[in-house]
Design an enzyme around this catalytic site. Sequence first.
Site, short mmCIF file in Angstrom:
data_model
loop_
_atom_site.label_atom_id
_atom_site.label_comp_id
_atom_site.label_asym_id
_atom_site.label_seq_id
_atom_site.Cartn_x
_atom_site.Cartn_y
_atom_site.Cartn_z
N TYR A 108 19.36 56.98 -4.84
CA TYR A 108 18.56 57.55 -5.95
C TYR A 108 17.63 56.47 -6.51
O TYR A 108 16.44 56.70 -6.73
CB TYR A 108 19.54 58.06 -7.01
CG TYR A 108 18.92 58.83 -8.15
CD1 TYR A 108 18.48 60.13 -7.97
CD2 TYR A 108 18.81 58.26 -9.41
CE1 TYR A 108 17.94 60.85 -9.03
CE2 TYR A 108 18.28 58.97 -10.48
CZ TYR A 108 17.84 60.27 -10.28
OH TYR A 108 17.30 60.97 -11.33
N ILE B 46 19.79 62.27 -19.90
CA ILE B 46 19.51 63.53 -20.58
C ILE B 46 20.57 64.53 -20.13
O ILE B 46 20.82 64.65 -18.92
CB ILE B 46 18.11 64.07 -20.19
CG1 ILE B 46 17.03 62.96 -20.24
CG2 ILE B 46 17.73 65.26 -21.06
CD1 ILE B 46 16.71 62.39 -21.59
#
Length: 259
Positions: free
Chosen positions: A155, A190
């Site tokens: 990632y 988030i």
Amino acid sequence: MTGRLQHKVALITGGGAGLGAATAKRFAEEGALVVVTDIKLDGAERVASGIRASGGRCEARLQDVTDEALWDTIVEEIVATHGGLHVLVNNAGIAIPANVEQATIEDWRTTQAVNGESVFLGTRAAIKVMKDCGGSIVNISSIEGIIGEANVPAYNYSKAGVRVFTKSAALHCAKEGYPIRVNSVHPGYILTAMVEAGLASVPEEVRIEMTTRLQREIPMGGCMGEPLDIANGCLFLASDESKYMTGAELVIDGGYTCH
Ligand SMILES: NC(=O)c1ccc[n+]([C@@H]2O[C@H](COP(=O)([O-])OP(=O)(O)OC[C@H]3O[C@@H](n4cnc5c(N)ncnc54)[C@H](O)[C@@H]3O)[C@@H](O)[C@H]2O)c1
């Protein structure tokens, strides 16, 4: 609604959930006609019908962002149906937790294809139709494209690529005199399905350690952000309010990367 995206047509990938869904809603509130695409059509359709029920304009399309040929088809259809494409948000993304010793080449390649190659494909397809009438391309990277994390090297690699690719595309458009701006957004933690799944995939003691660390290390109150925080950043970059910004990195992380 204050019409900050009035007369604009926006395409948001991976808009069937999380940050993409919040961004689609926010764009529609500001007057954009939004096309939400997702590999899960039911999610995209739910988001689109919710927006329409609130008086906004939105339609859903099935799209796997790794499908090269489909990119041109979707973009050309949007232009043919709605008269143009002014905003692209390359938002679709995945994270497969596995450290550098555990990661498989298959998971590595899938991550690069979904998070990295798709941003190239989308940007290329959008430039083709935006170069005469102008536009704003917003690439969703991550704080993980700026700093490393032991559990998500694939990632990290993909999001760091998105960060610098954005600058390269921005420079190209400026050099060619195209009225296209290309910027990246770097969300911190988030609370969406992606983060919930990441936390759920680790043993309880690791989860507690991670949550405690975040509470300690996020300067703004130790809490995660909301999808709306990212949607508002995308809105600014999509709108003409950011007309002098290109190749920039908008970090929205409660101060996490400050130290
Ligand atoms: N949530 C966070 O804390 C966070 C932080 C930094 C960056 N991001 C980035 O923000 C973006 C959105 O993340 P999210 O948290 O909303 O994730 P999410 O998992 O809630 O939503 C991602 C959406 O992308 C779709 N998708 C996955 N693969 C796809 C493909 N091949 N083609 C089309 N659609 C596909 C999924 O179906 C899903 O609807 C991602 O690029 C992610 O890396 C998220």
